[in-house]
Motif scaffolding. Structure first.
Motif, short mmCIF file in Angstrom:
data_model
loop_
_atom_site.label_atom_id
_atom_site.label_comp_id
_atom_site.label_asym_id
_atom_site.label_seq_id
_atom_site.Cartn_x
_atom_site.Cartn_y
_atom_site.Cartn_z
N ARG A 185 0.84 -1.21 0.00
CA ARG A 185 0.00 0.00 0.00
C ARG A 185 0.87 1.26 0.00
NH1 ARG A 185 -3.18 -2.69 4.06
NH2 ARG A 185 -5.10 -3.53 3.20
N ARG A 186 1.94 1.23 0.78
CA ARG A 186 2.80 2.41 0.86
C ARG A 186 3.48 2.67 -0.49
NH1 ARG A 186 8.04 3.35 4.84
NH2 ARG A 186 8.35 5.54 4.30
N ALA A 187 3.97 1.60 -1.13
CA ALA A 187 4.61 1.76 -2.44
C ALA A 187 3.61 2.28 -3.46
CB ALA A 187 5.20 0.43 -2.89
N MET A 188 2.40 1.76 -3.44
CA MET A 188 1.38 2.22 -4.38
C MET A 188 1.01 3.69 -4.12
SD MET A 188 -1.03 -1.18 -4.45
CE MET A 188 -2.26 -0.55 -5.54
N ARG A 189 1.01 4.08 -2.86
CA ARG A 189 0.70 5.48 -2.53
C ARG A 189 1.79 6.41 -3.08
NH1 ARG A 189 -0.57 4.53 2.31
NH2 ARG A 189 1.40 5.03 3.33
N ILE A 190 3.03 5.98 -2.97
CA ILE A 190 4.13 6.79 -3.50
C ILE A 190 4.06 6.88 -5.02
CG2 ILE A 190 6.64 6.91 -3.77
CD1 ILE A 190 6.86 5.59 -0.99
N ILE A 191 3.81 5.74 -5.68
CA ILE A 191 3.72 5.72 -7.14
C ILE A 191 2.59 6.61 -7.64
CG2 ILE A 191 3.27 4.23 -9.15
CD1 ILE A 191 4.57 1.94 -7.55
N SER A 192 1.53 6.76 -6.83
CA SER A 192 0.36 7.54 -7.24
C SER A 192 0.59 9.05 -7.14
CB SER A 192 -0.85 7.16 -6.38
OG SER A 192 -1.17 5.80 -6.55
N ARG A 193 1.68 9.47 -6.51
CA ARG A 193 1.93 10.90 -6.38
C ARG A 193 2.18 11.54 -7.75
NH1 ARG A 193 6.68 10.61 -1.83
NH2 ARG A 193 5.42 10.00 -0.01
N ARG A 194 1.97 12.86 -7.81
CA ARG A 194 2.29 13.60 -9.03
C ARG A 194 3.79 13.83 -9.16
NH1 ARG A 194 -1.47 16.21 -11.93
NH2 ARG A 194 -0.02 17.88 -12.45
N ARG A 219 -2.27 -6.48 -7.56
CA ARG A 219 -3.30 -5.54 -7.14
C ARG A 219 -3.85 -4.77 -8.36
NH1 ARG A 219 -3.15 -3.96 -1.58
NH2 ARG A 219 -2.59 -5.84 -0.41
N ILE A 220 -2.95 -4.32 -9.23
CA ILE A 220 -3.39 -3.58 -10.43
C ILE A 220 -4.24 -4.49 -11.32
CG2 ILE A 220 -2.60 -2.45 -12.55
CD1 ILE A 220 -0.14 -1.49 -11.01
N ALA A 221 -3.80 -5.73 -11.50
CA ALA A 221 -4.54 -6.67 -12.36
C ALA A 221 -5.93 -6.96 -11.80
CB ALA A 221 -3.74 -7.96 -12.52
N ALA A 222 -6.01 -6.98 -10.47
CA ALA A 222 -7.30 -7.28 -9.84
C ALA A 222 -8.18 -6.05 -9.66
CB ALA A 222 -7.06 -7.94 -8.48
N GLY A 223 -7.64 -4.87 -9.98
CA GLY A 223 -8.41 -3.63 -9.79
C GLY A 223 -8.41 -3.13 -8.38
N ASP A 224 -7.58 -3.74 -7.51
CA ASP A 224 -7.51 -3.35 -6.10
C ASP A 224 -6.38 -2.32 -5.93
OD1 ASP A 224 -7.69 -3.15 -3.38
OD2 ASP A 224 -6.72 -5.08 -2.97
N CYS A 225 -6.59 -1.14 -6.51
CA CYS A 225 -5.54 -0.14 -6.53
C CYS A 225 -6.18 1.24 -6.67
CB CYS A 225 -4.58 -0.39 -7.69
SG CYS A 225 -5.35 -0.25 -9.32
N PRO A 226 -5.41 2.30 -6.39
CA PRO A 226 -5.95 3.65 -6.62
C PRO A 226 -6.35 3.84 -8.09
CG PRO A 226 -3.92 3.75 -5.33
CD PRO A 226 -4.07 2.33 -5.79
N GLU A 227 -7.30 4.72 -8.30
CA GLU A 227 -7.81 4.94 -9.66
C GLU A 227 -6.71 5.38 -10.61
OE1 GLU A 227 -11.25 7.62 -11.91
OE2 GLU A 227 -11.16 7.51 -9.73
N SER A 228 -5.72 6.11 -10.09
CA SER A 228 -4.63 6.61 -10.94
C SER A 228 -3.74 5.48 -11.46
CB SER A 228 -3.78 7.61 -10.18
OG SER A 228 -3.23 7.00 -9.01
#
Length: 283
Positions: A185-194, A219-228
């Protein structure tokens, strides 16, 4: 003879045409010999166009029949270029200039045969590979100005040197990642930043850094990720493949630049995972 203005592969193709002519015992190197050498190409834009046309095998058979019908000569010395061969090389140089390229590449040779190749031009047209269709196929495949001596080595670099982890996840080829939900979750949150969105995973071997990337892909393949991150592709870069066979100065850098250029051209749809990042330093 060709090193100054031909790419390495183009120079190799021209030499292969002369060798094919001598092996077959023909008196003159022709445009058909050049076409036969081009049909042996397995990498780069030319190979992609021939493969996607579906006519490679039919064209190769027609070329073999044409060359097989030519008379053989014995003891006549080295074969000499004929008019169609010389005209094709001159046209390839014209195609290089028109495209704004620094080098004559194999795609310039193929287009030149469709313009000034004599019997080679006829063989191409018989297989529905005329000048217009070839140029259209090359544009569709991403033809660009040739600015390096090894453009074939960096063509579709992301596909050659990367593994699409999201596609692997959708195909069920990635194992589940247990006990790393917080880190994922933390890595995905960082990747989602602008901005400042490039996390670096640091840790001893075997702690699960690569598994973390696979968990994000799942998570991305399953759709369990931020919209970005939805519909993004997470691609793992194969550093071993990038380094393998890079025997010329700057060849590794050219491949890496080609990968990064394709990632940039994806307009944000690709997330690049570089395993063993430290191997790039000093490579």
């Amino acid at each position: 003879m060709f090193e100054q203005r031909f790419t390495r592969r183009a120079a190799s193709v021209v030499e292969a045409a002369a060798l094919r002519c001598a092996r077959d015992g023909h008196a003159e190197v022709t445009a058909v010999h050049l076409l036969a050498a081009l049909l042996e190409e397995q990498e780069g834009l030319t190979a992609a166009v021939l493969d996607r046309s579906g006519a490679r095998q039919r064209l190769a058979s027609a070329v073999a029949r044409n060359l097989g019908q030519r008379p053989r000569v014995e003891g006549g010395g080295s074969p000499r270029p004929d008019r169609s061969f010389a005209a094709s090389l001159a046209e390839a140089e014209a195609q290089r200039t028109a495209s704004g390229s620094d080098y004559v590449s194999t795609e310039h040779l193929l287009v030149a045969l469709a313009v000034a190749g004599g019997q080679a031009k006829d063989l191409l047209e018989d297989c529905e590979l005329d000048l217009e269709s070839l140029k259209g196929a090359m544009d569709q495949a991403g033809a660009q100005a040739v600015t390096s001596e090894d453009p074939e080595g960096s063509f579709e670099a992301l596909e050659r040197f990367g593994l699409d982890l999201t596609a692997e996840a959708r195909a069920g080829r990635l194992d589940p990642v247990i006990g790393r939900d917080g880190e994922i979750r933390r890595a995905m949150r960082i990747i989602s930043r602008r901005t400042k969105n490039n996390p670096v995973l640091v840790g001893p071997p075997g702690v699960g850094k690569t598994a973390l990337a696979e968990g994000i892909a799942r998570r991305i393949a399953a759709g369990d990720c931020p919209e970005s991150l939805a519909e993004k592709r997470l691609i793992a870069l194969d550093m071993g493949g990038l380094l393998a066979g890079a025997k010329y100065r700057g060849e590794f850098e050219e491949r890496l630049k080609a990968v990064l250029k394709e990632v940039e051209a994806s307009d944000g749809s690709v997330i690049l995972f570089i395993d063993e990042l430290h191997t790039i330093v000093g490579a």
